[in-house]
Design an enzyme around this catalytic site. Structure first.
Site, PDB file in Angstrom:
ATOM      1  N   GLY A 164       0.928  -1.377   0.069  1.00 18.97           N
ATOM      2  CA  GLY A 164       0.050  -0.107   0.038  1.00 18.97           C
ATOM      3  C   GLY A 164       0.865   1.301  -0.212  1.00 18.97           C
ATOM      4  N   HIS A 165       1.758   1.326   0.954  1.00 11.88           N
ATOM      5  CA  HIS A 165       3.037   2.380   0.761  1.00 11.88           C
ATOM      6  C   HIS A 165       3.538   2.572  -0.510  1.00 11.88           C
ATOM      7  CE1 HIS A 165       3.046   1.276   5.574  1.00 11.88           C
ATOM      8  NE2 HIS A 165       2.548   2.598   5.505  1.00 11.88           N
TER       9      HIS A 165
END
Length: 287
Positions: free
Chosen positions: A38-39
């Site tokens: 996600g990052h």
């Protein structure tokens, strides 16, 4: 491109100033490290709207209550930097607490807080959390002088609060929310998923499944919001969670949804063992 790591405000500002002098746009991705897909997606999206992406890695003490996991929060800087280099981030800003807040007692630092929004939902259960978030994000914006910043929509309340802060304080930065990245099971990716046992990982996807079912009920015309929320809480309890809340809210204001509200967000927070999981789903109802 080689990833550069800096630990001081002066180093970060010097590099960003050079980029701005060359008329290049800079994106900031604020994180607490222990990065997951996600990052990394935030970095990829940042490269679509800017020439350079700076990732801050800082476990921020002011957003943790004394009973929370500040000391045990996973710190994986070396692995994080390796992952960031692969996706094209150019600069990591990894300050220590003294660099971010000076040598003063943290209880005396200037804080920035968004009222009302910070006291709702997760704010009820983590009273100091969002004041800590907005304080550190405000500092990161001022330090980095970035043109754009990217945040995951998994932290929907956080994203809403940061947008309000930027709007209210006329900050010259654009905020972009990036859709939640999920595991194949549907579980929203989170650094705290690492706290889940093997057995809990089998249960965790139920959170998203219950929210999805709630979305379907709303799309089918159900309007008894309080009863729907209570039913979802009961389902979570039966699955083995300890829910903090399930809430159907106005997607723009986070206030209670009304019968006529068309843009909705369903938000939930629930404990599963040592992990506090949060998730949300947005929807627009037909007129």
């Amino acid at each position: 491109m080689t990833l550069k790591k800096v630990t001081t405000i002066t180093e970060l500002r010097t590099q960003v100033a050079q980029w701005h002098e060359a008329k290049q746009r800079v994106a900031l991705v604020p994180t607490m490290g222990n990065l997951h897909a996600g990052h990394l997606q935030l970095v990829k999206e940042g490269l679509k709207v800017a020439d350079h992406v700076v990732v801050s890695i800082f476990v921020n003490p002011t957003q943790f209550a004394p009973n929370e996991d500040y000391q045990s929060y996973p710190r994986t800087l070396e692995q994080d930097c390796e992952a960031l280099e692969k996706v094209g981030a150019e600069l990591v800003f990894a300050p220590n607490v003294a660099e971010m807040y000076g040598q003063q007692d943290l209880s005396t630092v200037t804080t920035v807080e968004v009222p009302i929004l910070s006291q709702l939902l997760c704010g009820k259960f983590r009273p100091i959390h969002f004041a800590g978030v907005t304080t550190v994000v405000n500092r990161l914006f001022n330090i980095s002088q970035a043109d754009v910043a990217l945040f995951g929509q998994k932290d929907y309340q956080q994203l809403t609060i940061i947008k309000r802060m930027v709007n209210d304080l006329y900050m010259p930065i654009t905020i972009i929310g990036v859709p939640t990245i999920r595991e194949t099971s549907g579980l929203a990716m989170s650094s705290r998923n690492g706290y889940l046992t093997a057995e809990e990982k089998q249960i965790a996807p139920r959170l998203y499944q219950i929210l999805t079912h709630l979305k379907e009920q709303l799309q089918a015309g159900e309007k008894a919001f309080t009863a729907l929320e209570a039913n979802a809480v009961q389902q979570l309890q039966q699955a083995g969670f300890k829910p903090d809340y399930v809430a159907i809210r106005d997607a723009n204001t986070l206030q209670d949804a009304q019968v006529q509200t068309r843009e909705l967000v369903i938000l939930a927070a629930a404990w599963l063992g040592k992990a506090r999981l949060i998730d949300n789903i947005c929807l627009i109802l037909n007129e």
